[in-house]
Design a protein around this motif. Structure first.
Motif, PDB file in Angstrom:
ATOM      1  N   THR A  69       0.853  -1.185   0.000  1.00 14.35           N
ATOM      2  CA  THR A  69       0.000   0.000   0.000  1.00 14.35           C
ATOM      3  C   THR A  69       0.896   1.245   0.000  1.00 14.35           C
ATOM      4  O   THR A  69       2.088   1.166   0.308  1.00 14.35           O
ATOM      5  CB  THR A  69      -0.919   0.057   1.228  1.00 14.35           C
ATOM      6  N   TRP A  70       0.316   2.395  -0.301  1.00 18.13           N
ATOM      7  CA  TRP A  70       1.106   3.637  -0.301  1.00 18.13           C
ATOM      8  C   TRP A  70       1.706   3.874   1.089  1.00 18.13           C
ATOM      9  O   TRP A  70       2.868   4.256   1.206  1.00 18.13           O
ATOM     10  CB  TRP A  70       0.224   4.819  -0.702  1.00 18.13           C
ATOM     11  N   PHE A  71       0.929   3.606   2.130  1.00 22.46           N
ATOM     12  CA  PHE A  71       1.397   3.859   3.488  1.00 22.46           C
ATOM     13  C   PHE A  71       2.553   2.928   3.856  1.00 22.46           C
ATOM     14  O   PHE A  71       3.542   3.359   4.461  1.00 22.46           O
ATOM     15  CB  PHE A  71       0.236   3.682   4.480  1.00 22.46           C
ATOM     16  N   ASP A  72       2.435   1.656   3.486  1.00 22.19           N
ATOM     17  CA  ASP A  72       3.510   0.709   3.790  1.00 22.19           C
ATOM     18  C   ASP A  72       4.759   1.031   2.966  1.00 22.19           C
ATOM     19  O   ASP A  72       5.888   0.870   3.448  1.00 22.19           O
ATOM     20  CB  ASP A  72       3.057  -0.726   3.504  1.00 22.19           C
ATOM     21  N   CYS A  85      -5.201   4.710  -1.945  1.00 19.91           N
ATOM     22  CA  CYS A  85      -3.939   4.530  -1.216  1.00 19.91           C
ATOM     23  C   CYS A  85      -3.738   3.111  -0.691  1.00 19.91           C
ATOM     24  O   CYS A  85      -2.610   2.721  -0.373  1.00 19.91           O
ATOM     25  CB  CYS A  85      -3.860   5.510  -0.044  1.00 19.91           C
ATOM     26  N   THR A  86      -4.825   2.342  -0.596  1.00 21.36           N
ATOM     27  CA  THR A  86      -4.686   0.975  -0.101  1.00 21.36           C
ATOM     28  C   THR A  86      -4.428  -0.031  -1.221  1.00 21.36           C
ATOM     29  O   THR A  86      -4.253  -1.227  -0.948  1.00 21.36           O
ATOM     30  CB  THR A  86      -5.942   0.558   0.681  1.00 21.36           C
ATOM     31  N   SER A  87      -4.421   0.436  -2.473  1.00 24.77           N
ATOM     32  CA  SER A  87      -4.015  -0.456  -3.565  1.00 24.77           C
ATOM     33  C   SER A  87      -2.563  -0.856  -3.354  1.00 24.77           C
ATOM     34  O   SER A  87      -1.784  -0.108  -2.750  1.00 24.77           O
ATOM     35  CB  SER A  87      -4.178   0.254  -4.911  1.00 24.77           C
ATOM     36  N   LYS A  88      -2.187  -2.016  -3.876  1.00 24.93           N
ATOM     37  CA  LYS A  88      -0.825  -2.495  -3.680  1.00 24.93           C
ATOM     38  C   LYS A  88      -0.054  -2.417  -4.998  1.00 24.93           C
ATOM     39  O   LYS A  88      -0.443  -3.023  -5.995  1.00 24.93           O
ATOM     40  CB  LYS A  88      -0.828  -3.918  -3.130  1.00 24.93           C
ATOM     41  N   LEU A  89       1.025  -1.614  -4.980  1.00 27.38           N
ATOM     42  CA  LEU A  89       1.852  -1.390  -6.153  1.00 27.38           C
ATOM     43  C   LEU A  89       3.320  -1.470  -5.763  1.00 27.38           C
ATOM     44  O   LEU A  89       3.674  -1.252  -4.598  1.00 27.38           O
ATOM     45  CB  LEU A  89       1.589   0.008  -6.745  1.00 27.38           C
ATOM     46  N   TRP A 130       8.216   0.924 -16.930  1.00 28.44           N
ATOM     47  CA  TRP A 130       6.831   1.243 -17.263  1.00 28.44           C
ATOM     48  C   TRP A 130       5.834   0.495 -16.382  1.00 28.44           C
ATOM     49  O   TRP A 130       4.667   0.355 -16.717  1.00 28.44           O
ATOM     50  CB  TRP A 130       6.533   0.999 -18.746  1.00 28.44           C
ATOM     51  N   THR A 131       6.294   0.003 -15.241  1.00 26.19           N
ATOM     52  CA  THR A 131       5.385  -0.622 -14.273  1.00 26.19           C
ATOM     53  C   THR A 131       4.783   0.465 -13.398  1.00 26.19           C
ATOM     54  O   THR A 131       5.511   1.288 -12.825  1.00 26.19           O
ATOM     55  CB  THR A 131       6.147  -1.627 -13.389  1.00 26.19           C
ATOM     56  N   GLU A 132       3.464   0.507 -13.280  1.00 27.22           N
ATOM     57  CA  GLU A 132       2.832   1.534 -12.452  1.00 27.22           C
ATOM     58  C   GLU A 132       3.320   1.400 -11.012  1.00 27.22           C
ATOM     59  O   GLU A 132       3.258   0.317 -10.421  1.00 27.22           O
ATOM     60  CB  GLU A 132       1.313   1.409 -12.515  1.00 27.22           C
ATOM     61  N   SER A 133       3.801   2.502 -10.438  1.00 23.44           N
ATOM     62  CA  SER A 133       4.479   2.448  -9.140  1.00 23.44           C
ATOM     63  C   SER A 133       4.123   3.672  -8.307  1.00 23.44           C
ATOM     64  O   SER A 133       3.911   4.774  -8.835  1.00 23.44           O
ATOM     65  CB  SER A 133       6.000   2.396  -9.335  1.00 23.44           C
ATOM     66  N   TRP A 134       4.086   3.478  -6.992  1.00 26.44           N
ATOM     67  CA  TRP A 134       3.835   4.588  -6.077  1.00 26.44           C
ATOM     68  C   TRP A 134       4.983   5.594  -6.106  1.00 26.44           C
ATOM     69  O   TRP A 134       6.149   5.221  -6.201  1.00 26.44           O
ATOM     70  CB  TRP A 134       3.692   4.100  -4.642  1.00 26.44           C
ATOM     71  N   ILE A 135       4.633   6.871  -5.990  1.00 28.02           N
ATOM     72  CA  ILE A 135       5.583   7.943  -5.686  1.00 28.02           C
ATOM     73  C   ILE A 135       5.048   8.685  -4.466  1.00 28.02           C
ATOM     74  O   ILE A 135       3.991   8.322  -3.931  1.00 28.02           O
ATOM     75  CB  ILE A 135       5.773   8.906  -6.878  1.00 28.02           C
ATOM     76  N   GLY A 179     -14.348   9.053  -5.022  1.00 27.22           N
ATOM     77  CA  GLY A 179     -14.009   9.888  -3.877  1.00 27.22           C
ATOM     78  C   GLY A 179     -12.999   9.277  -2.943  1.00 27.22           C
ATOM     79  O   GLY A 179     -12.923   9.649  -1.769  1.00 27.22           O
ATOM     80  N   LYS A 180     -12.171   8.344  -3.450  1.00 25.92           N
ATOM     81  CA  LYS A 180     -11.253   7.629  -2.572  1.00 25.92           C
ATOM     82  C   LYS A 180      -9.835   7.542  -3.133  1.00 25.92           C
ATOM     83  O   LYS A 180      -9.062   6.696  -2.700  1.00 25.92           O
ATOM     84  CB  LYS A 180     -11.782   6.219  -2.310  1.00 25.92           C
ATOM     85  N   GLN A 181      -9.474   8.393  -4.066  1.00 24.28           N
ATOM     86  CA  GLN A 181      -8.144   8.318  -4.673  1.00 24.28           C
ATOM     87  C   GLN A 181      -7.306   9.511  -4.228  1.00 24.28           C
ATOM     88  O   GLN A 181      -7.469  10.619  -4.731  1.00 24.28           O
ATOM     89  CB  GLN A 181      -8.263   8.272  -6.199  1.00 24.28           C
ATOM     90  N   PHE A 182      -6.418   9.263  -3.258  1.00 25.78           N
ATOM     91  CA  PHE A 182      -5.667  10.350  -2.637  1.00 25.78           C
ATOM     92  C   PHE A 182      -4.149  10.155  -2.703  1.00 25.78           C
ATOM     93  O   PHE A 182      -3.416  10.911  -2.077  1.00 25.78           O
ATOM     94  CB  PHE A 182      -6.104  10.511  -1.181  1.00 25.78           C
ATOM     95  N   CYS A 183      -3.697   9.131  -3.424  1.00 30.11           N
ATOM     96  CA  CYS A 183      -2.260   8.879  -3.567  1.00 30.11           C
ATOM     97  C   CYS A 183      -1.926   8.733  -5.037  1.00 30.11           C
ATOM     98  O   CYS A 183      -2.767   8.309  -5.836  1.00 30.11           O
ATOM     99  CB  CYS A 183      -1.852   7.609  -2.807  1.00 30.11           C
TER     100      CYS A 183
END
Length: 315
Positions: free
Chosen positions: A32-35, A240-244, A65-70, A223-227
């Motif tokens: 997740t973004w938080f982890d 933010c709880t999606s895993k990337l 080109w892999t979708e990744s958190w920043i 209304g839940k996309q904040f990352c």
């Protein structure tokens, strides 16, 4: 009295470039973004920030080109807490105390448009729409000895800021309870102060404002996309709880520059108040010129130093 004083002005901070000083690490583990943020910070870094399109190209090359958190996020909008990287003073300087005095239930981001802060008669704060026409409070003097000025004109937050910068130092910056009482002492109706919310800020608390969203992004679906994630050469908002997989930014190089200036003035530059006031104005000028992450201080050089020997010195 004419005074000539040779001053050594220390300009130091984080110097960020894309040419290898800032190293991105691609972590091919789905979190997740938080982890992901916790992982990067546990290794003395943070989730990655981008300063220009070259950074995004570099990110894309590293991730394949892999979708990744920043690190880009808008978490304040989700939690309505005082996420410190979202609320900034108009001076662009960091509050030394982190003091805030929002009223119960504030900030509430009503109508999804309240991103500027006003102060009430009793000294409590609330968020309001930045386009609203309100009185405002300016301050003058050094940050250690502010004087507050209530301006009985109705202006938008941005117009109030411009007025304060023209005639005083800036919109009111308030760092403790005593200053809050002084700033609110002449307020009879809600009045703007210098605090406002910055949408979409980076995890590592830089002042970088570079964004490169894909078309129709950010759309805050459901209304839940904040990352934010990086994909190919652009950004998307995600839950933010999606895993990337994710990119850490670490190995940030620090650089210090010494800029030597000879100042001729009719002020007593040995007077601490004069020096603080000059430093405050210089800090505001550098910020308006786009400089960030700097610290300024004075150091008087020996009087026997030959002014002709003063040249820029970069370390």
């Amino acid at each position: 009295m004419d005074a000539r004083v040779i001053i050594l002005l220390l300009f130091s901070g984080v110097c960020l470039t894309s040419a290898g000083l800032d190293k991105y690490s691609f972590i091919n583990e789905r979190k997740t973004w938080f982890d992901a943020q916790e992982y990067c910070r546990s290794r003395n870094g943070d989730l990655a920030s981008a300063r220009n399109k070259e950074d995004i190209i570099l990110m894309t090359d590293i991730t394949g080109w892999t979708e990744s958190w920043i690190g880009l996020n808008d978490l304040n909008r989700e939690t309505m807490d005082l996420y410190p990287n979202s609320w900034r003073w108009s001076t662009e300087t960091k509050s030394r105390s982190g003091y805030m005095n929002f009223a119960p239930g504030e900030p509430n981001y009503a109508n999804k448009e309240e991103e500027c802060v006003d102060i009430w008669t009793e000294g409590t704060w609330s968020d309001g729409e930045c386009s609203s026409l309100l009185n405002f409070v300016c301050f003058s003097g050094p940050s250690t000895d502010k004087t507050y000025h209530h301006i009985n004109l109705n202006e938008t937050w941005a117009s109030a800021k411009n007025y304060c910068r023209t005639y005083y130092t800036d919109l009111a910056m308030i760092e403790n309870e005593e200053e809050n009482q002084q700033a609110s002492s002449n307020v009879t109706d809600p009045a703007w102060i210098g605090l406002s919310r910055r949408a979409w800020t980076y995890s590592e608390a830089t002042n970088q404002s570079f964004r490169r969203w894909w078309s129709y992004e950010p759309d805050n679906r459901s209304g839940k996309q904040f990352c934010a994630s990086v994909y190919k050469n652009g950004f998307s908002d995600m839950g933010c709880t999606s895993k990337l997989p994710f990119l850490c930014s670490d190995g940030i190089a620090r650089k210090q520059s010494r800029i030597k200036i000879m100042i001729q003035s009719n002020l007593y530059l040995t007077n601490q108040h004069n020096k603080d006031n000059m430093l405050q104005q210089l800090s505001a000028s550098l910020t308006r010129a786009g400089q960030t992450d700097f610290n300024l201080s004075w150091s008087t050089l020996p009087q026997k130093l030959d002014p002709a020997s003063l040249n820029d010195d970069h370390q």
